[in-house]
Design a protein around this motif. Structure first.
Motif, PDB file in Angstrom:
ATOM      1  N   ASN A 226     -11.755 -46.544  10.041  1.00 24.57           N
ATOM      2  CA  ASN A 226     -12.762 -45.619   9.355  1.00 24.57           C
ATOM      3  C   ASN A 226     -12.326 -44.730   8.530  1.00 24.57           C
ATOM      4  O   ASN A 226     -12.861 -43.691   8.685  1.00 24.57           O
ATOM      5  CB  ASN A 226     -13.579 -45.159  10.673  1.00 24.57           C
ATOM      6  CG  ASN A 226     -12.499 -44.311  11.655  1.00 24.57           C
ATOM      7  OD1 ASN A 226     -11.435 -44.439  11.689  1.00 24.57           O
ATOM      8  ND2 ASN A 226     -13.238 -43.400  12.325  1.00 24.57           N
ATOM      9  N   LEU A 227     -11.276 -44.805   7.685  1.00 25.25           N
ATOM     10  CA  LEU A 227     -10.543 -43.939   7.164  1.00 25.25           C
ATOM     11  C   LEU A 227     -11.661 -43.422   6.002  1.00 25.25           C
ATOM     12  O   LEU A 227     -11.717 -42.198   5.625  1.00 25.25           O
ATOM     13  CB  LEU A 227      -9.248 -44.612   6.415  1.00 25.25           C
ATOM     14  CG  LEU A 227      -8.756 -43.667   5.375  1.00 25.25           C
ATOM     15  CD1 LEU A 227      -8.012 -42.335   5.716  1.00 25.25           C
ATOM     16  CD2 LEU A 227      -7.612 -44.506   4.439  1.00 25.25           C
ATOM     17  N   GLY A 228     -12.443 -44.114   5.602  1.00 28.97           N
ATOM     18  CA  GLY A 228     -13.479 -43.914   4.485  1.00 28.97           C
ATOM     19  C   GLY A 228     -14.327 -42.800   5.018  1.00 28.97           C
ATOM     20  O   GLY A 228     -15.091 -41.853   4.011  1.00 28.97           O
ATOM     21  N   ASP A 229     -14.722 -42.695   6.423  1.00 29.71           N
ATOM     22  CA  ASP A 229     -15.630 -41.469   6.932  1.00 29.71           C
ATOM     23  C   ASP A 229     -14.878 -40.267   6.739  1.00 29.71           C
ATOM     24  O   ASP A 229     -15.678 -39.174   6.921  1.00 29.71           O
ATOM     25  CB  ASP A 229     -15.728 -41.885   8.475  1.00 29.71           C
ATOM     26  CG  ASP A 229     -16.624 -43.259   8.552  1.00 29.71           C
ATOM     27  OD1 ASP A 229     -17.218 -43.609   7.417  1.00 29.71           O
ATOM     28  OD2 ASP A 229     -16.766 -43.831   9.515  1.00 29.71           O
TER      29      ASP A 229
ATOM     30  N   LYS B 194     -15.070 -41.069  -3.372  1.00 32.15           N
ATOM     31  CA  LYS B 194     -14.834 -41.035  -4.877  1.00 32.15           C
ATOM     32  C   LYS B 194     -13.365 -40.925  -5.221  1.00 32.15           C
ATOM     33  O   LYS B 194     -12.940 -40.365  -5.949  1.00 32.15           O
ATOM     34  CB  LYS B 194     -15.696 -40.303  -5.763  1.00 32.15           C
ATOM     35  CG  LYS B 194     -16.909 -40.661  -5.788  1.00 32.15           C
ATOM     36  CD  LYS B 194     -17.928 -39.940  -6.838  1.00 32.15           C
ATOM     37  CE  LYS B 194     -19.402 -40.257  -7.109  1.00 32.15           C
ATOM     38  NZ  LYS B 194     -20.182 -39.698  -8.168  1.00 32.15           N
ATOM     39  N   LEU B 195     -12.424 -41.093  -3.989  1.00 31.99           N
ATOM     40  CA  LEU B 195     -11.206 -40.627  -3.867  1.00 31.99           C
ATOM     41  C   LEU B 195     -10.484 -41.543  -5.261  1.00 31.99           C
ATOM     42  O   LEU B 195     -10.805 -42.513  -5.377  1.00 31.99           O
ATOM     43  CB  LEU B 195     -10.640 -41.188  -2.471  1.00 31.99           C
ATOM     44  CG  LEU B 195      -9.246 -40.807  -2.206  1.00 31.99           C
ATOM     45  CD1 LEU B 195      -9.440 -39.073  -1.996  1.00 31.99           C
ATOM     46  CD2 LEU B 195      -8.686 -41.367  -1.064  1.00 31.99           C
TER      47      LEU B 195
ATOM     48  N   GLY C 182      -8.914 -49.847   6.312  1.00 28.11           N
ATOM     49  CA  GLY C 182      -9.727 -48.864   5.692  1.00 28.11           C
ATOM     50  C   GLY C 182      -9.770 -48.514   4.403  1.00 28.11           C
ATOM     51  O   GLY C 182     -10.343 -47.122   4.096  1.00 28.11           O
ATOM     52  N   ILE C 183      -9.432 -49.189   3.673  1.00 23.51           N
ATOM     53  CA  ILE C 183      -9.286 -48.585   2.119  1.00 23.51           C
ATOM     54  C   ILE C 183     -10.353 -49.477   1.211  1.00 23.51           C
ATOM     55  O   ILE C 183     -10.580 -49.134  -0.054  1.00 23.51           O
ATOM     56  CB  ILE C 183      -7.994 -49.035   1.550  1.00 23.51           C
ATOM     57  CG1 ILE C 183      -7.652 -50.411   1.501  1.00 23.51           C
ATOM     58  CG2 ILE C 183      -6.945 -48.126   2.110  1.00 23.51           C
ATOM     59  CD1 ILE C 183      -6.192 -50.700   0.914  1.00 23.51           C
ATOM     60  N   GLY C 184     -11.105 -50.254   1.935  1.00 26.17           N
ATOM     61  CA  GLY C 184     -12.232 -50.905   1.131  1.00 26.17           C
ATOM     62  C   GLY C 184     -13.564 -50.156   0.780  1.00 26.17           C
ATOM     63  O   GLY C 184     -14.272 -50.331  -0.041  1.00 26.17           O
TER      64      GLY C 184
ATOM     65  N   GLY D 253     -14.749 -55.895  -5.049  1.00 29.12           N
ATOM     66  CA  GLY D 253     -13.310 -55.920  -4.842  1.00 29.12           C
ATOM     67  C   GLY D 253     -12.451 -54.946  -4.664  1.00 29.12           C
ATOM     68  O   GLY D 253     -11.336 -54.851  -5.025  1.00 29.12           O
ATOM     69  N   ALA D 254     -13.120 -53.646  -4.289  1.00 25.93           N
ATOM     70  CA  ALA D 254     -12.539 -52.326  -3.710  1.00 25.93           C
ATOM     71  C   ALA D 254     -11.412 -52.568  -2.925  1.00 25.93           C
ATOM     72  O   ALA D 254     -11.522 -53.506  -1.876  1.00 25.93           O
ATOM     73  CB  ALA D 254     -13.438 -51.177  -3.779  1.00 25.93           C
ATOM     74  N   PRO D 255     -10.482 -51.760  -2.862  1.00 26.22           N
ATOM     75  CA  PRO D 255      -9.834 -50.774  -4.011  1.00 26.22           C
ATOM     76  C   PRO D 255      -9.115 -51.462  -5.094  1.00 26.22           C
ATOM     77  O   PRO D 255      -8.704 -51.039  -6.282  1.00 26.22           O
ATOM     78  CB  PRO D 255      -9.106 -49.911  -3.237  1.00 26.22           C
ATOM     79  CG  PRO D 255      -8.348 -50.735  -2.189  1.00 26.22           C
ATOM     80  CD  PRO D 255      -9.256 -51.765  -1.608  1.00 26.22           C
TER      81      PRO D 255
END
Length: 416
Positions: free
Chosen positions: A82-85, A90-91, A106-108, A135-137
């Motif tokens: 859950n890194l994106g949380d 827009k990192l 967690g980088i998707g 296809g992120a990131p």
């Protein structure tokens, strides 16, 4: 009776010692002392405290870059699914350097990420590079630095079609794969791995590549570079080369060539498809720690500004004199050759090659020769001291610049 009595006493003492030794030998040792290395690592992994990036430092959702370096303080052990949380969606840059991360996760969520650096961790598998939407990131990455991990397969880099810089130095790679369609690559660093072959099929479409760093591998032949027509820097130091060839496509562009710590001979340095050509821009050649006995193979390289030949087998100034034909030569390294033992080594070398500004690591002449002009004279002791410091700083900066140029060879072991 006295003899029998003494014998009985000695037997009792010996028996007592044996019992003590048995007790000492059979006493249980701490379990950790007896584990095999793999078991100890597994045990340690199970008991490692879980630390996410947000446990180590505060992360603001307003920032477009997150940089956490673990050289001091607590180390991250899990990136977190859950890194994106916890981060700005827009990192642009994500850097977790020198931690204890084993898994990429967690980088998707980062659909605009341009730089991902997980340098100096414990990652075994490249993953999660294309797991997100569109296809992120991987689809937006321009720089990927996974150096100093334990990665064995680099093929997942194929999920990063817009990549410009790729760093996978100091891993456990055996093959170059996954690069075929990465046409935007400008720089590749695969130093300090176990690569044996430069794969032409993988490099064939990298028409924009300018820097290729392959030092400290097991490469025996220079090959596979035919399509790299924009290559400026090539590093294949500390490999198993005995000759220099297959550089015909780089005659117009090559500027720096680093081939130290190989087994290159005079004949190997004279190959018509290698250094036997007349390069248009070649300014630095490093052939230190090879098997050269003469500088004859370099007399036609008129654009050379620096040549590093330390630690070869050059015995006399007659073998050095061919360098006098190079009109632009400013720096030469010949230390650790037999010729450098001559009492007048520096003076003879300067007389032989008048264009030189530097012999080995030492500048020739006074400071003014190199554009450093002291202004000492009158003034107070404080102003004179300040001036001396200024001069010292200038000299140190020049020395540092020289060191950095030479240390490009090992950027793979110690980071950029």
């Amino acid at each position: 009776n006295s003899y029998i009595s003494n014998k009985i006493v000695r037997e009792k003492i010996d028996s007592s010692k044996e019992q003590k030794m048995e007790t000492a030998i059979t006493s249980s040792l701490p379990l950790d002392w007896t584990r095999l290395q793999s078991s100890r690592d597994d045990h340690q992994q199970e008991n490692d405290p879980t630390r996410h990036p947000w446990d180590v430092t505060d992360i603001s959702k307003e920032d477009d870059e997150v940089v956490i370096v673990g050289t001091a303080g607590q180390k991250i052990t899990r990136m977190g699914i859950n890194l994106g949380d916890h981060c700005n969606p827009k990192l642009k840059q994500l850097v977790f350097r020198s931690h204890l991360i084993r898994t990429m996760e967690g980088i998707g969520e980062f659909e605009e990420l341009e730089l991902l650096e997980l340098y100096d961790n414990m990652i075994e598998v490249l993953q999660a590079l294309g797991e997100g939407r569109n296809g992120a990131p991987g689809s937006t990455l321009k720089t990927l630095d996974m150096s100093y991990n334990v990665i064995r397969n680099m093929e997942p880099v194929s999920f990063c079609p817009n990549l410009r810089e790729l760093y996978l130095a100091n891993n456990k790679l055996r093959n170059i794969v996954g690069l075929k369609h990465l046409k935007n690559l400008v720089k590749i660093d695969l130093g300090a791995n176990k690569i044996r072959v430069i794969e032409a099929d993988e490099l064939g479409s990298l028409e924009n590549l300018e820097e290729l760093w392959l030092g400290k591998n097991k490469i025996e032949d220079i090959q596979g570079l035919t399509k790299l027509t924009k290559l400026r820097s090539l590093d294949i130091q500390s490999n198993r080369l005995t000759s220099v060839g297959d550089l015909m496509s780089q005659v117009e562009t090559l500027e720096e060539l680093y081939l130290a710590h190989n087994g290159i001979t005079d004949e190997g340095a004279s190959q018509p498809t290698g250094l036997g050509q007349r390069f248009k821009r070649l300014s630095i050649v490093d052939l230190s720690r090879n098997f050269l006995t003469t500088t004859q193979p370099f007399t036609h390289l008129e654009t050379l500004d620096e040549i590093w030949l330390s630690g070869n087998k050059i015995e006399a100034f007659e073998q050095v004199s061919p360098l006098s034909a190079l009109p632009n030569l400013k720096t030469v390294y010949l230390e650790y050759n037999p010729v450098a033992n001559d009492f007048e080594y520096r003076q003879k070398l300067k007389d032989l090659i008048p264009s030189l500004d530097q012999i080995d690591a030492t500048l020739i002449g006074g400071l003014s020769v190199h554009g450093i002009y002291p202004t000492l004279g009158g003034g107070t002791a404080e102003t004179r001291e300040e001036e001396m410091r200024r001069l010292q700083n200038i000299i140190l900066e020049k020395a540092e610049a020289e060191t950095k140029a030479k240390a490009k060879l090992q950027v793979t072991q110690e980071g950029r």
